[in-house]
Design an enzyme around this catalytic site. Structure first.
Site, mmCIF file in Angstrom:
data_model
loop_
_atom_site.group_PDB
_atom_site.id
_atom_site.type_symbol
_atom_site.label_atom_id
_atom_site.label_comp_id
_atom_site.label_asym_id
_atom_site.label_seq_id
_atom_site.Cartn_x
_atom_site.Cartn_y
_atom_site.Cartn_z
ATOM 1 N N HIS A 1 0.875 -1.177 0.000
ATOM 2 C CA HIS A 1 0.000 0.000 0.000
ATOM 3 C C HIS A 1 0.913 1.228 0.000
ATOM 4 O O HIS A 1 1.593 1.484 0.983
ATOM 5 C CB HIS A 1 -0.876 -0.039 1.265
ATOM 6 C CG HIS A 1 -1.839 1.084 1.362
ATOM 7 N ND1 HIS A 1 -3.195 0.920 1.141
ATOM 8 C CD2 HIS A 1 -1.669 2.390 1.639
ATOM 9 C CE1 HIS A 1 -3.799 2.079 1.288
ATOM 10 N NE2 HIS A 1 -2.900 2.987 1.591
ATOM 11 N N HIS B 1 -0.016 3.698 11.664
ATOM 12 C CA HIS B 1 0.805 4.835 11.258
ATOM 13 C C HIS B 1 1.019 5.798 12.407
ATOM 14 O O HIS B 1 0.108 6.073 13.176
ATOM 15 C CB HIS B 1 0.016 5.545 10.131
ATOM 16 C CG HIS B 1 0.731 6.632 9.433
ATOM 17 N ND1 HIS B 1 0.081 7.626 8.744
ATOM 18 C CD2 HIS B 1 2.033 6.882 9.292
ATOM 19 C CE1 HIS B 1 0.952 8.429 8.205
ATOM 20 N NE2 HIS B 1 2.148 8.016 8.525
ATOM 21 N N GLU C 1 -2.742 15.223 10.259
ATOM 22 C CA GLU C 1 -3.706 14.846 9.225
ATOM 23 C C GLU C 1 -5.135 15.202 9.638
ATOM 24 O O GLU C 1 -5.665 14.639 10.581
ATOM 25 C CB GLU C 1 -3.617 13.340 8.975
ATOM 26 C CG GLU C 1 -2.204 12.846 8.692
ATOM 27 C CD GLU C 1 -2.125 11.321 8.603
ATOM 28 O OE1 GLU C 1 -3.181 10.679 8.472
ATOM 29 O OE2 GLU C 1 -1.005 10.789 8.668
ATOM 30 N N HIS D 1 -5.826 13.256 13.081
ATOM 31 C CA HIS D 1 -4.727 12.453 13.601
ATOM 32 C C HIS D 1 -3.498 13.346 13.606
ATOM 33 O O HIS D 1 -2.887 13.605 12.572
ATOM 34 C CB HIS D 1 -4.549 11.191 12.757
ATOM 35 C CG HIS D 1 -5.791 10.344 12.753
ATOM 36 N ND1 HIS D 1 -6.427 9.926 11.620
ATOM 37 C CD2 HIS D 1 -6.535 9.865 13.798
ATOM 38 C CE1 HIS D 1 -7.501 9.215 11.943
ATOM 39 N NE2 HIS D 1 -7.591 9.175 13.259
ATOM 40 N N HIS E 1 -2.574 5.957 14.521
ATOM 41 C CA HIS E 1 -3.890 5.723 13.919
ATOM 42 C C HIS E 1 -3.777 4.604 12.899
ATOM 43 O O HIS E 1 -2.698 4.117 12.608
ATOM 44 C CB HIS E 1 -4.455 7.002 13.302
ATOM 45 C CG HIS E 1 -3.527 7.664 12.325
ATOM 46 N ND1 HIS E 1 -2.454 8.420 12.731
ATOM 47 C CD2 HIS E 1 -3.492 7.673 10.987
ATOM 48 C CE1 HIS E 1 -1.811 8.878 11.668
ATOM 49 N NE2 HIS E 1 -2.413 8.424 10.595
HETATM 50 FE FE LIG Z 1 -1.862 8.763 8.540
#
Ligand SMILES: [Fe+2]
Length: 437
Positions: free
Chosen positions: A288, A331, A337, A361, A367
């Site tokens: 990803h 992450h 974010e 976040h 998260h």
């Molecule tokens: Fe993120």
């Protein structure tokens, strides 16, 4: 009425709404046609390098000095500006909100702005603010410009008409609009109450990210950005101009409309973009990639690769990667974010993150997919799947995003958001196979 646009990003545009109104071969003739005044609007210092130099020449019925009288303070208490520190007592955390409701009382676009986070420092021309807007009325004879930054508007409910001094832009959910610092405009909801998101960019203007090895095409292509043709009104009646300047608001009364630009040329102008024209590039075998592959626009910070803001979308796309955990990975991030959802479902959070909602976040706060998302994705049969009918986005900044009191005390705050990770199981049992029961 359908409005006309010129294609291209950062082009040197020229447009006139009366024949011959735009001077040719010079910027400032002794007597411009139609008795217009010539005026330069500078979006960069005069001496900025050629590739970053932005200015437009406006030919208007009255010069802008006539569009301001004496200013007096004005009050927009929910629109906050960085630095806006210690505004509340709430601890750090991962946060999520339900959509803001549209008020019953008449609310126009300006008074409908509610700041969720601020980051950086507007006076230092770096950072941003993330707002939601809710509105149900036209600004009528009120106009606005923002000296603190450009506005990136992401509608979520209802269409908007931005009548700017450089032309008219209409957008609906799925499209965005960017209003440069200093450009005068007013907003008309087209079809009933509206809601959406705004990124106020205090820093360098949004530009297109480099594509690196992707090459000359895909992601956001230049020709899909649309800048309005010139449009003006000759309206001789009392009007107001509201200005946001270093975090404070001022209003001035004038006796005519400031939307009086008959012709203009240059590369400093508002534009719109349909997010459906974004051509996503992704993993076609495994893993990803980082979400930066979906960057539509970026505001550079001066430090290479470290954006003041990235505007990133999560559009409809095919997922085909083999032996891969396909949703976003878990992450922790030095960048902060702020996410919104225009419509559909976001793949890491099937529930709870609803259209019109927000998640935040912040710098270095962990998260990732919720428990059910992890369970599903780690057991899914990996056939090609189209993620369809979805549009999420992110305002990501190098600066920590400070919550406003409005955001911290909002009844829309989901106090149980943190519980979305509660049921993540320990899969480690000392064997290489792990426990996937
Ligand atoms: Fe993120």
């Amino acid at each position: 009425m359908a409005y006309s646009y010129m294609p291209g990003f950062g082009n040197d545009f020229e447009t006139e709404s009366l024949p011959g109104a735009l001077p040719q071969g010079r910027n400032s003739p002794q007597r411009p046609a139609y008795g217009l005044y010539a005026e330069q609007l500078s979006g960069s210092p005069f001496t900025a390098p050629r590739g970053a130099n932005e200015r437009s020449w406006l030919y208007r019925i009255r010069p802008s000095v006539k569009h301001t009288g004496r200013f007096r303070p004005a009050d927009f208490p929910l629109w906050k500006t960085a630095p806006n520190l210690n505004d509340h007592e709430m601890a750090i955390g991962q946060y999520r909100w339900n959509p803001a409701s549209v008020p019953q009382e008449p609310t126009d676009f300006l008074s409908g702005i509610r700041t969720m986070t601020t980051a950086g420092d507007a006076l230092g021309q770096s950072g941003m603010a993330a707002h939601v807007y809710v509105a149900n009325t036209d600004m009528v004879d009120d106009h606005f410009f923002n000296a603190d930054g450009e506005l990136l508007v992401v509608p979520q409910v209802g269409g908007l008409r931005f009548i700017t001094e450089m032309g008219v832009i209409e957008i609906k959910p799925g499209e965005i609009c960017v209003l440069p610092r200093g450009v005068i405009f007013k907003v008309v909801p087209i079809d009933g109450p509206v809601r959406g998101y705004v990124c106020e960019n205090y820093g360098a203007k949004f530009t297109l990210p480099n594509r690196g090895p992707i090459g000359a095409n895909c992601l956001a292509n230049q020709r899909d950005f649309k800048t309005p043709v010139a449009w003006f009104e000759e309206k001789e009646k009392p009007c107001r101009l509201v200005v946001k300047w270093c975090g404070r608001f001022y209003v001035t009364q004038i006796d005519h409309s400031p939307l009086d630009v008959v012709a203009w040329h240059g590369n400093y102008a508002p534009y719109k973009y349909d997010l459906a024209s974004f051509s996503p590039v992704g993993a076609i075998l495994f893993d990803h990639p980082d979400p930066s592959i979906y960057s539509v626009l970026t505001s550079p910070s001066g430090e290479e690769g470290t954006a003041n803001i990235d505007f990133v979308i999560f559009p409809p796309r095919w997922l085909v990667a083999e032996d891969t955990f396909r949703p976003p990975w878990y992450h922790r991030n030095i960048m902060s974010e702020f996410m919104g959802l225009v419509h559909g479902q976001y793949d890491a959070k099937a529930e709870g993150f609803v259209p019109g909602g927000i998640s935040l976040h912040n710098m270095m706060l962990a998260h990732g997919p919720d428990s059910s998302g992890y369970e599903k994705a780690s057991h899914a049969e990996l056939t090609p799947v189209k993620l369809d009918h979805t549009l999420a986005f992110m305002f990501e900044t190098r600066f920590p995003q400070m919550l406003t009191r409005y955001a911290a005390e909002s009844p829309n705050l989901q106090r149980d958001y943190i519980d979305c990770w509660r049921d993540l199981k320990k899969r480690f049992n000392g064997t290489p196979e792990g426990d996937w029961s």
